[in-house]
Design an enzyme around this catalytic site. Structure first.
Site, PDB file in Angstrom:
ATOM      1  N   SER A 185       1.167   3.567   0.362  1.00 29.17           N
ATOM      2  CA  SER A 185       2.191   4.566   0.703  1.00 29.17           C
ATOM      3  C   SER A 185       2.251   4.873   2.194  1.00 29.17           C
ATOM      4  CB  SER A 185       2.006   5.844  -0.110  1.00 29.17           C
ATOM      5  OG  SER A 185       0.871   6.546   0.294  1.00 29.17           O
ATOM      6  N   THR A 203      -0.993   7.935  -3.108  1.00 28.61           N
ATOM      7  CA  THR A 203      -1.276   9.374  -2.959  1.00 28.61           C
ATOM      8  C   THR A 203      -1.250   9.843  -1.504  1.00 28.61           C
ATOM      9  OG1 THR A 203      -3.658   8.959  -2.855  1.00 28.61           O
ATOM     10  CG2 THR A 203      -2.704   9.442  -5.040  1.00 28.61           C
ATOM     11  N   ASP A 204      -1.351   8.912  -0.551  1.00 25.71           N
ATOM     12  CA  ASP A 204      -1.517   9.349   0.834  1.00 25.71           C
ATOM     13  C   ASP A 204      -0.266   9.994   1.426  1.00 25.71           C
ATOM     14  OD1 ASP A 204      -4.126   8.588   0.764  1.00 25.71           O
ATOM     15  OD2 ASP A 204      -3.783   6.616   1.633  1.00 25.71           O
ATOM     16  N   THR A 234      -2.334   3.232  -5.152  1.00 29.81           N
ATOM     17  CA  THR A 234      -3.574   2.908  -5.859  1.00 29.81           C
ATOM     18  C   THR A 234      -3.360   2.800  -7.353  1.00 29.81           C
ATOM     19  OG1 THR A 234      -4.907   3.887  -4.128  1.00 29.81           O
ATOM     20  CG2 THR A 234      -5.913   3.784  -6.290  1.00 29.81           C
TER      21      THR A 234
HETATM   22  N1  ASP Z   1      -3.664   4.178   0.274  1.00 22.27           N
HETATM   23  C1  ASP Z   1      -3.195   4.462  -1.051  1.00 22.27           C
HETATM   24  C2  ASP Z   1      -1.715   4.785  -0.959  1.00 22.27           C
HETATM   25  O1  ASP Z   1      -1.376   5.850  -0.528  1.00 22.27           O
HETATM   26  C3  ASP Z   1      -3.956   5.589  -1.619  1.00 22.27           C
HETATM   27  C4  ASP Z   1      -3.596   5.986  -3.005  1.00 22.27           C
HETATM   28  O2  ASP Z   1      -2.599   5.622  -3.572  1.00 22.27           O
HETATM   29  O3  ASP Z   1      -4.397   6.754  -3.582  1.00 22.27           O
HETATM   30  O4  ASP Z   1      -0.912   3.954  -1.284  1.00 22.27           O
END
Ligand code: ASP
Length: 345
Positions: free
Chosen positions: A77, A110-111, A31
């Site tokens: 991710s 973040t995932d 993100t």
């Molecule tokens: N779906 C995103 C990822 O993990 C979520 C994020 O980055 O906050 O790439």
């Protein structure tokens, strides 16, 4: 595993300001590189913007470090794989040998950021700071959190106090250990925590304030060596619940070298699962017991049948236990040796 050619790019690091540290920023997507409808936090595409855009979006970055960016991938991710981990670790281990590289920052979705941080914590062979960050709001959202997270991560990567502390995560002004960091909220900007252990410290602007340390082995003290590995042993996770079909373990045994069970309570499961786990041990497929509860500890001294055929995970969550078991399987399938690793790491 195809490693991007970074030899030309890093032949001579840009020394904008010889007074500052040189920090390599490795971008993987997420993100923090997401783009979507202006000002909105929903309906965006993670992993759209290149590393140059991320670095340019942080005001005054060149006052805290000389940054050089390298795009490793640009993905959500959920699509990060073991191959990406090996590429990241190989590049860091290589560049860390250079005297003119002082620290690393990885931008990441973040995932699965908690998984990448634990893997790197076990396999990078350097005391130099390795900091992972991301953002909860895309770059195009109102109050995007990426620029501050990236600024503070670069500041920590350039900070001598971060040397020798293992891989760390900087997020929403908190500093977390790569071993214990966990995503604890699906959408809020303050989305990370260390479950029972709080955090290692805080960031305020570019300054770091440390209060605790992770006591578990990491980086230069860890026994794992990925230099000769092109593929990680497959380890799968089975989630136990009321009426859970033990046949899932039979299936996972056909595709895995080891299995993690996310058990109930202190890592327990039903009698049919206990029988299957005994059979797996006899087939030389190690099983590690974790808990689906996100805090506490899973120990050997549970019920006798459980303890006899499985390895307790100590305090690792299932997705991190999966990483440690996979690395352990690059060296041994002996239960007692693997059990010792789950106490040490
Ligand atoms: N779906 C995103 C990822 O993990 C979520 C994020 O980055 O906050 O790439």
């Amino acid at each position: 595993m195809i490693i991007p050619d970074y030899s030309v790019k890093f032949e001579a690091l840009p020394c904008y300001n010889p007074e500052l540290k040189n920090v390599v920023v490795l971008a993987t997507g997420g993100t923090i590189a997401g783009s979507g409808e202006a000002h909105k936090t929903l309906n965006y595409e993670p992993g759209s913007l290149p590393i140059e855009h991320l670095l340019d979006s942080v005001p005054h970055l060149n006052e805290i470090a000389n940054c050089s960016g390298l795009q490793i991938s640009n993905l959500c991710s959920a699509d990060i794989t073991g191959s990406h981990w090996l590429i990241l670790a190989t590049i860091i281990n290589d560049l860390a040998q250079r005297e003119d590289v002082h620290g690393f920052v990885i931008t990441h979705g973040t995932d699965t950021l908690d998984e990448t941080s634990y893997f790197l914590n076990l396999v990078v062979k350097t005391d130099k700071p390795v900091i992972i960050t991301g953002s909860m709001r895309p770059a195009t959202a109102i109050s995007a959190d990426g620029p501050l997270n990236l600024f503070q991560s670069v500041a920590l990567a350039a900070n001598p106090e971060a040397i020798g502390q293992g891989v760390m995560v900087v997020f929403a002004e908190g500093i977390y250990s790569g071993r214990d960091v966990q995503k604890v909220n699906t959408f809020k900007a303050n989305a990370f925590d260390e479950r029972d252990f709080g955090c290692l410290g805080y960031m305020r602007d570019h300054q770091a304030f440390f209060y605790t340390r992770s006591l578990k082995k990491h980086t230069t003290d860890a026994q794992f060596d990925i230099s000769q590995i092109s593929e990680l042993p497959t380890v799968s996770v089975a989630y136990f619940h009321v009426d859970a079909d033990p046949g899932i373990l039979d299936y996972l045994a056909t595709i895995s070298k080891g299995i993690i069970i996310a058990g109930a309570g202190g890592g327990i499961y039903s009698k049919p699962w206990i029988d299957r786990v005994r059979a797996l041990k006899n087939n030389n497929i190690p099983v590690v017991r974790c808990s689906r509860i996100s805090s506490g500890i899973t120990l050997k001294d549970a019920y006798i049948d459980l303890s006899a055929n499985s390895i307790p995970c100590n305090s690792l969550v299932p997705q991190k236990a999966r990483i440690l078991l996979s690395l352990a399987l690059t060296q041994t399938t002996e239960y007692h040796e693997i059990a010792a690793m789950f106490n040490e790491y």
